[in-house]
Design a protein around this motif. Structure first.
Motif, PDB file in Angstrom:
ATOM      1  N   ALA A   1       0.839  -1.196   0.000  1.00 17.63           N
ATOM      2  CA  ALA A   1       0.000   0.000   0.000  1.00 17.63           C
ATOM      3  C   ALA A   1       0.875   1.247   0.000  1.00 17.63           C
ATOM      4  O   ALA A   1       0.607   2.211  -0.733  1.00 17.63           O
ATOM      5  CB  ALA A   1      -0.931  -0.008   1.213  1.00 17.63           C
ATOM      6  N   ARG A   2       1.914   1.229   0.790  1.00 13.45           N
ATOM      7  CA  ARG A   2       2.815   2.399   0.848  1.00 13.45           C
ATOM      8  C   ARG A   2       3.574   2.571  -0.459  1.00 13.45           C
ATOM      9  O   ARG A   2       4.048   3.660  -0.761  1.00 13.45           O
ATOM     10  CB  ARG A   2       3.771   2.265   2.035  1.00 13.45           C
ATOM     11  N   ALA A   3       3.707   1.485  -1.237  1.00 14.10           N
ATOM     12  CA  ALA A   3       4.355   1.574  -2.556  1.00 14.10           C
ATOM     13  C   ALA A   3       3.334   1.968  -3.640  1.00 14.10           C
ATOM     14  O   ALA A   3       3.643   1.904  -4.832  1.00 14.10           O
ATOM     15  CB  ALA A   3       5.007   0.248  -2.911  1.00 14.10           C
ATOM     16  N   MET A   4       2.119   2.347  -3.202  1.00 14.75           N
ATOM     17  CA  MET A   4       1.060   2.813  -4.114  1.00 14.75           C
ATOM     18  C   MET A   4       0.607   1.736  -5.096  1.00 14.75           C
ATOM     19  O   MET A   4       0.207   2.026  -6.206  1.00 14.75           O
ATOM     20  CB  MET A   4       1.512   4.073  -4.895  1.00 14.75           C
ATOM     21  N   LEU A   5       0.661   0.483  -4.682  1.00 18.10           N
ATOM     22  CA  LEU A   5       0.239  -0.610  -5.572  1.00 18.10           C
ATOM     23  C   LEU A   5      -1.258  -0.912  -5.426  1.00 18.10           C
ATOM     24  O   LEU A   5      -1.773  -1.822  -6.085  1.00 18.10           O
ATOM     25  CB  LEU A   5       1.048  -1.885  -5.277  1.00 18.10           C
ATOM     26  N   GLU A   6      -1.934  -0.215  -4.532  1.00 18.56           N
ATOM     27  CA  GLU A   6      -3.368  -0.414  -4.287  1.00 18.56           C
ATOM     28  C   GLU A   6      -3.703  -1.906  -4.095  1.00 18.56           C
ATOM     29  O   GLU A   6      -4.536  -2.475  -4.811  1.00 18.56           O
ATOM     30  CB  GLU A   6      -4.200   0.171  -5.436  1.00 18.56           C
ATOM     31  N   PRO A   7      -3.050  -2.535  -3.134  1.00 19.97           N
ATOM     32  CA  PRO A   7      -3.254  -3.988  -2.955  1.00 19.97           C
ATOM     33  C   PRO A   7      -4.658  -4.321  -2.456  1.00 19.97           C
ATOM     34  O   PRO A   7      -5.270  -3.560  -1.709  1.00 19.97           O
ATOM     35  CB  PRO A   7      -2.220  -4.347  -1.888  1.00 19.97           C
ATOM     36  N   LEU A   8      -5.136  -5.478  -2.900  1.00 19.91           N
ATOM     37  CA  LEU A   8      -6.415  -6.014  -2.425  1.00 19.91           C
ATOM     38  C   LEU A   8      -6.088  -7.289  -1.658  1.00 19.91           C
ATOM     39  O   LEU A   8      -5.345  -8.141  -2.161  1.00 19.91           O
ATOM     40  CB  LEU A   8      -7.312  -6.325  -3.625  1.00 19.91           C
ATOM     41  N   MET A   9      -6.640  -7.425  -0.450  1.00 18.37           N
ATOM     42  CA  MET A   9      -6.376  -8.624   0.349  1.00 18.37           C
ATOM     43  C   MET A   9      -7.655  -9.427   0.569  1.00 18.37           C
ATOM     44  O   MET A   9      -8.686  -8.861   0.931  1.00 18.37           O
ATOM     45  CB  MET A   9      -5.807  -8.238   1.718  1.00 18.37           C
ATOM     46  N   PHE A  10      -7.572 -10.737   0.360  1.00 17.36           N
ATOM     47  CA  PHE A  10      -8.637 -11.626   0.810  1.00 17.36           C
ATOM     48  C   PHE A  10      -8.142 -12.249   2.113  1.00 17.36           C
ATOM     49  O   PHE A  10      -7.238 -13.073   2.117  1.00 17.36           O
ATOM     50  CB  PHE A  10      -8.974 -12.658  -0.266  1.00 17.36           C
ATOM     51  N   ALA A  11      -8.735 -11.786   3.201  1.00 19.39           N
ATOM     52  CA  ALA A  11      -8.209 -12.100   4.535  1.00 19.39           C
ATOM     53  C   ALA A  11      -8.712 -13.428   5.068  1.00 19.39           C
ATOM     54  O   ALA A  11      -8.206 -13.925   6.081  1.00 19.39           O
ATOM     55  CB  ALA A  11      -8.571 -10.979   5.506  1.00 19.39           C
ATOM     56  N   GLY A  12      -9.712 -14.017   4.410  1.00 17.18           N
ATOM     57  CA  GLY A  12     -10.306 -15.252   4.934  1.00 17.18           C
ATOM     58  C   GLY A  12     -11.424 -14.903   5.906  1.00 17.18           C
ATOM     59  O   GLY A  12     -11.495 -13.797   6.430  1.00 17.18           O
TER      60      GLY A  12
END
Ligand code: NAP
Length: 308
Positions: A24-35
């Motif tokens: 996120a800090r690298a501006m990659l707009e990550p999406l997480m599936f946390a379970g």
């Protein structure tokens, strides 16, 4: 379905959240599936005393909530859903969640590991009726009762010590007389007045009546002699196995199912990275998982840069 994400993170323990924070800090707009049970194994842990920066220790769940908040503050999008399957046969990769397909260039797998059961005769029927793999979850049901813990590692010693809060007596049963547990954890259990340690014993069979567990037949592996133990609760703490079923053999794993790293944190599939207990056959600590999550996010950032 049409949006192609930079990176999808699957799994949400210290490895996943740290990967999410860095991505996120690298501006990659990550999406997480946390379970469905986000936070991983630390959600089932009482106190974490060995994560640097918490001189008084911190509760496992509290630590995971704070890690998640920290990553979300920088833009990690977290969904509390389980990934059903992935398709890594072509770019962009497909991640299937509750029938919906998400597209992504890179994936970080940080699904961790789950408890191993003993599978002794009678076990299946007593799961949830006396036999458990989680003292933090189920310990309070055994107030003033006698319980046993099986195993010789840190988990077994930690669970035995934790259970003394509720149980009148805890018997720690181990198949050898050498313990894998760290000295501090082992000695804490050894010195506790409510804990009895029985070595060279393994569960041959569980005993029960109509109300639930009543005990077990313990066998000495050296000569096959047996004795009965009377307990209403039993906690199996004999280790964990990596959670990789949803990958359906698309990523190389070792003989125990742990994902193999090929280049830094990249797996056998280009653009698919792995971090934490799903890879780690040796250290399995919150701090090492967090460190590997950081490495995976940095490796993803570099790999995405190289694609353009
Ligand atoms: P572990 O270290 O792999 O220990 C598993 C134990 O279960 C071993 O003593 C093993 O016996 C025994 N065992 C395995 N299969 C068995 C079977 N079929 N029947 C009877 N006994 C069996 O697992 P763990 O305790 O879950 O720890 C895993 C990792 O997490 C470790 O790296 C540990 O340091 C870490 N951990 C850390 C903390 C902490 O620092 N707070 C807490 C928990 C776990 P043998 O020794 O005979 O093989």
């Amino acid at each position: 379905m049409s949006k192609v994400h930079n990176v999808i993170i699957i799994g949400s323990g210290p490895a996943g959240y740290t990967a999410g924070l860095y991505a996120a800090r690298a501006m990659l707009e990550p999406l997480m599936f946390a379970g469905y049970m986000s936070g991983g194994q630390l959600m089932l842990t009482s106190d974490v005393e060995n994560f640097p920066g918490y001189p008084k220790g911190i509760g496992g769940p509290e630590m995971m909530i704070e890690l998640r908040e920290q990553a979300e503050r920088f833009g990690l999008e977290v969904r509390d859903q389980n990934v059903e399957s992935v398709d890594l046969s072509e770019q962009p990769y497909k991640v299937v969640v509750e029938g919906e397909t998400f597209l992504t260039q890179a994936i970080i797998v940080s699904t961790g590991a789950e408890s191993i059961w003993l599978n002794a005769p009678g076990e299946e029927a007593q799961k949830g009726r006396g036999i458990s793999t989680c003292a933090t979850c189920d310990g309070a049901f055994f107030k003033n009762e006698e319980v046993m813990v099986i195993g010789g590692g840190d988990s077994a010693c930690e669970e035995a010590t934790f259970l003394t809060r509720f149980a009148s007596k805890v018997t720690l049963v181990h198949r050898r007389d050498t313990f894998r547990a760290s000295t501090i954890m082992y000695e804490r259990a050894l010195k506790h007045e409510k804990i009895e340690i029985k070595t060279f014993r393994q569960v041959k069979e569980w005993l029960s009546d109509e109300k639930g567990l009543t005990g077990a037949v313990l066998e000495d592996p050296r000569d096959g002699t047996t004795e009965n133990i009377n307990v209403t609760g039993a906690f199996i703490a004999i280790g964990h196995k990596p959670i990789t079923g949803f990958l359906e053999g698309q990523v190389e794993v070792d003989e125990e199912g742990y994902i193999l790293h090929k280049r830094h944190t990249m797996t056998s599939v280009e653009g698919v990275f792995a971090a934490g207990d799903v890879v780690d056959t040796r250290y399995k600590q919150a701090i090492t998982a967090a460190g590997m999550g950081c490495q995976a996010a940095m490796d993803v950032e570099k790999w995405l840069e190289d694609q353009h």
